[in-house]
Design an enzyme around this catalytic site. Sequence first.
Site, PDB file in Angstrom:
ATOM      1  N   PRO A  70      60.013  -6.482  91.247  1.00 29.09           N
ATOM      2  CA  PRO A  70      58.673  -5.704  90.924  1.00 29.09           C
ATOM      3  C   PRO A  70      57.437  -5.883  91.862  1.00 29.09           C
ATOM      4  CG  PRO A  70      58.952  -7.652  89.549  1.00 29.09           C
ATOM      5  CD  PRO A  70      60.165  -7.632  90.528  1.00 29.09           C
ATOM      6  N   GLY A  71      56.747  -4.895  92.087  1.00 36.04           N
ATOM      7  CA  GLY A  71      55.782  -4.735  92.873  1.00 36.04           C
ATOM      8  C   GLY A  71      54.201  -4.674  92.128  1.00 36.04           C
ATOM      9  N   ARG A  72      54.361  -3.254  91.843  1.00 33.98           N
ATOM     10  CA  ARG A  72      52.947  -2.778  91.083  1.00 33.98           C
ATOM     11  C   ARG A  72      52.916  -3.539  89.803  1.00 33.98           C
ATOM     12  NH1 ARG A  72      52.004   2.860  91.377  1.00 33.98           N
ATOM     13  NH2 ARG A  72      54.093   3.119  91.950  1.00 33.98           N
ATOM     14  N   CYS A 112      35.303  13.243 105.216  1.00 37.23           N
ATOM     15  CA  CYS A 112      35.199  14.818 105.374  1.00 37.23           C
ATOM     16  C   CYS A 112      36.384  15.562 104.953  1.00 37.23           C
ATOM     17  CB  CYS A 112      34.715  14.928 107.027  1.00 37.23           C
ATOM     18  SG  CYS A 112      34.100  16.589 107.179  1.00 37.23           S
ATOM     19  N   GLU A 113      36.499  15.812 103.944  1.00 35.07           N
ATOM     20  CA  GLU A 113      37.916  16.249 103.353  1.00 35.07           C
ATOM     21  C   GLU A 113      37.672  16.710 101.860  1.00 35.07           C
ATOM     22  OE1 GLU A 113      40.895  15.470 105.550  1.00 35.07           O
ATOM     23  OE2 GLU A 113      42.228  16.199 104.011  1.00 35.07           O
TER      24      GLU A 113
END
Length: 420
Positions: free
Chosen positions: A280-282, A350-351
Amino acid sequence: MSNLIFYGCDTVELAKKYGTPLYVMSEDYIVDRCREIREDFLEKYDNTMAVYASKAFLTKEMARIIKREGLGMDVVSGGELYTAMEVDFPMDRVVFHGNNKLVDEIEMAIKNNVGRIVVDNIRELDIIEDIASKYGKRVNILFRVSPGVDAHTHKYIQTGQVDSKFGIPLDDDAIRTAVKKAMNCKHIDLKGFHFHIGSQIHENESYILAVRKMVELMKELKEDIGFITKEFNTGGGYGIQYKGDENRKNLAFYTDAIMNTLEDECNRHSVQRPFVIIEPGRWIVGEAGITLYTIGTIKEIPGTRTYVSVDGGMTDNPRPSLYQAKYDAVVANKYGEEPVKKVTVAGKCCESGDILIWDLEVPEIEPGDILAVLSTGAYNYSMASNYNRIPKPAVVMVSRGKDRLIVKRETYEDILRNEL
Ligand code: LLP
């Protein structure tokens, strides 16, 4: 009106002390998840190991915590491995993944006695055999198999289906050819198999299905070519709560399903239950983190929407623009106040696609307020970029009301450091 308190720390004070944007991680939460892993998996089932998927969030301090809590670590690059080495992480507890490991990375892993390399394709076998013979070592490997299971999650974070860049497909002869080849390598000890079906998964049927397919493979390999599977790595992917998602489930929801299916299928097919690894990570770090921002420009387009811009955005959290990920947030200095309107939280890049949250309910707000975006502990800091030459935020670890800086805020000089 009150301030949001996070694991005993006043978040508005943290914003003042360290500046914003700021990643705040709770050590207490991480330690709690590690304890749950020990109690509900490692102590419940013998012959098991849990490794933390460090791609979710890795710093030297995080590696130290994982080391102290007794877990292993999954790394997918020389950089992640280097971080582990820098804190003297026990190398026998490191699992090295990757679909295109570089020769240098493989050499680094072998030289430093990494516990297991998860081999993604046959080409990698030759490289490992070469390097291992040069160092006179025998290397433990697992094969990554794509079991042909479609996990119910966003397609960019699905990995177990047949059409995937990862792993050797289960449903053709490729895996048999690979196993035979590995069995003939003098410097390779093929221990078994690995699958990882995807990420942010809130059901356990996909795991059950994948385990069934894998035990069938173990049985066939035993009968056909006498290969005994000693290890079985079932990957990670356990989901957490963001916004309007299901709640994070207990570890046992996944691991009991995996272990019970495995025990049953092994009995049914008369194969010995292998050593089991989870990754597991998250699930360990996702809900441990929040990000604090300062609210700047507020643009009201009458009858359309209100844009509230913050001093970070897709550079510190690319997940909304990459995966349409949904987040929740609260105004940290007005915590508990009644919401009066809906706004859209925009970043400063800027997106146009740099939107962190659509339609967030907030109380009356003004420039200078502190916004806390929740559940940002996984795949935020680790995926941050310097787009628009924006420096990466600092990271602060909190525990029982105390805070400590674990990563300094980047400076403009840091951004130019390698330029000639
Ligand atoms: N093991 C392997 C072999 C993996 O590839 C991964 C994740 C994990 C374990 C840990 O998965 P977790 O438990 O954290 O779900 N950037 C994406 C997630 C990519 C996951 C890649 N592999 C996101 O932000 O959602």
